[in-house]
Motif scaffolding. Sequence first.
Motif, mmCIF file in Angstrom:
data_model
loop_
_atom_site.group_PDB
_atom_site.id
_atom_site.type_symbol
_atom_site.label_atom_id
_atom_site.label_comp_id
_atom_site.label_asym_id
_atom_site.label_seq_id
_atom_site.Cartn_x
_atom_site.Cartn_y
_atom_site.Cartn_z
ATOM 1 N N THR A 16 0.754 -1.272 -0.069
ATOM 2 C CA THR A 16 -0.219 0.065 -0.053
ATOM 3 C C THR A 16 1.016 1.312 0.249
ATOM 4 O O THR A 16 2.125 1.139 0.127
ATOM 5 C CB THR A 16 -0.959 0.044 1.390
ATOM 6 O OG1 THR A 16 -0.078 0.354 2.316
ATOM 7 C CG2 THR A 16 -1.588 -1.427 1.300
ATOM 8 N N SER A 35 -8.161 3.898 -2.166
ATOM 9 C CA SER A 35 -6.903 3.614 -1.944
ATOM 10 C C SER A 35 -6.159 2.974 -3.054
ATOM 11 O O SER A 35 -6.798 2.439 -3.766
ATOM 12 C CB SER A 35 -6.989 2.712 -0.473
ATOM 13 O OG SER A 35 -7.628 1.501 -0.798
ATOM 14 N N TYR A 37 -3.290 0.026 -3.754
ATOM 15 C CA TYR A 37 -2.853 -1.191 -3.149
ATOM 16 C C TYR A 37 -2.784 -2.362 -4.368
ATOM 17 O O TYR A 37 -3.287 -2.244 -5.390
ATOM 18 C CB TYR A 37 -3.591 -1.894 -2.003
ATOM 19 C CG TYR A 37 -5.103 -2.281 -2.803
ATOM 20 C CD1 TYR A 37 -5.256 -3.646 -3.429
ATOM 21 C CD2 TYR A 37 -6.073 -1.554 -2.837
ATOM 22 C CE1 TYR A 37 -6.309 -3.858 -3.726
ATOM 23 C CE2 TYR A 37 -7.355 -1.751 -3.432
ATOM 24 C CZ TYR A 37 -7.434 -3.202 -3.790
ATOM 25 O OH TYR A 37 -8.730 -3.601 -4.184
#
Length: 120
Positions: A16, A35, A37
């Motif tokens: 991440t 996000s 990742y």
Amino acid sequence: RAAFFLILKGEYVFETETGSFYAGENDVVYLPAKSSYSFVTNTTKNETIITDFELETDEEVVLSRVPEVISVGTEGRRLFLDLHSAYYQNAEFAVLSNLMGIAALFEANLNKNDKKDKIW
């Protein structure tokens, strides 16, 4: 959309923006909306349940601003299996109930000292 990633079998290493972490059987990884990742696995037999969702509320709901992993054990595993079953039966209230149960498990296991990254 945000997602919960329940690992039924196998092991994963997630990369991440804030670093990397390991997740294995009966772990849940929370992946916040937007996000960044990636993940890799070194096992050949993996089973996961991935539940993505978007909460439509008047106020912001935050479990964590970065990807997190917790071990949920048999209680959390049951909630995920029930959520999965309820979704395919179009049982909307059961879906919401199980999703909130999973969020409550997650909140209870997050770092107690970091008030900003809890549900509010």
